[in-house]
Design an enzyme around this catalytic site. Structure first.
Site: not given
Ligand code: AR6
Length: 191
Positions: A20-21, A34, A43-44, A131, A133, A135
């Site tokens: 978990d970052i 976003n 992660v956001d 991107s 997850g 996205y």
């Molecule tokens: N620590 C590390 N990695 C994580 C964590 C964490 N706590 N939680 C999720 N991931 P995503 P995106 C991973 O969906 O695709 C949001 O709603 C996850 O498994 O977080 O860039 C924003 O507001 C995946 O491998 O980001 C935007 O609207 C990676 O982080 C949108 O999602 C990215 O997944 C951005 O989508």
């Protein structure tokens, strides 16, 4: 698959960690945001929950000034309660078919995040798989772009960043990044 978990590039370390970052200490933590800078899931959501409301309050001020953050760009806030000094909110592309400029936009947001880290004299930075997850970016391709872009940023050598770590959620994503890092670390890929 074991894979490598760190390589040295341009005198800096490029590493992988699984977890978990928001629990990972670094001068700068990169968020997968976003362009509305409005928070969200993935992660956001985790960064805002762990960092507390001061991060969104600062984004509100930035939004009032610039409106939104274009895809491929990033903005910086303080890190609230996170074990970091700054959060770099980077906006990756939504993946459609890979022919809408997604690779260039994904590379641009990693480059921009590294630039902003250097502008703040950060010595360590952690990245999620931007991107890859919500996205929908195919993970192997996202990993290849992430690793090669950050490696070439570090190789340029003028950065303050001594250690860049991809903090990956889950073994599957970690293994895919490990394969990309392994390829990057081979002499032929390193130039
Ligand atoms: N620590 C590390 N990695 C994580 C964590 C964490 N706590 N939680 C999720 N991931 P995503 P995106 C991973 O969906 O695709 C949001 O709603 C996850 O498994 O977080 O860039 C924003 O507001 C995946 O491998 O980001 C935007 O609207 C990676 O982080 C949108 O999602 C990215 O997944 C951005 O989508």
């Amino acid at each position: 698959m074991a894979g490598v978990s760190e390589i040295v590039v341009g005198g800096s370390v490029l590493a992988l960690a699984e977890g978990d970052i928001t629990r990972f200490t670094a001068d700068a933590i990169v968020n997968a945001a976003n362009s509305r800078l409005a928070g969200g899931g993935g992660v956001d959501g985790a960064i805002h929950r762990a960092g507390g409301p001061s991060i969104m309050a600062e984004l509100d001020r930035i939004r009032a000034e610039i409106g939104s953050c274009p895809t491929g760009d990033a903005v910086v806030t303080a890190a609230g309660d996170l074990p970091a000094r700054w959060v770099i909110h980077a906006v990756g592309p939504v993946y459609r078919d890979g022919k809408q400029g997604e690779p260039e936009l994904l590379a641009a947001c990693y480059r921009r995040a590294l630039e902003l880290a250097a502008a703040h004299s950060a010595r360590s930075i952690s990245f999620p798989a931007i991107s890859a997850g919500i996205y929908g970016y195919p993970v192997a391709e996202a990993a290849r772009i992430a690793v090669s872009t950050v490696a070439s940023g570090l190789r340029q050598g003028e950065s303050s960043v001594e250690r860049a770590t991809f903090v990956l959620f889950g073994r599957e994503v970690f293994d895919i990044f490990a394969a990309a890092l392994d390829r990057q670390g081979r002499p032929s890929a390193d130039g």
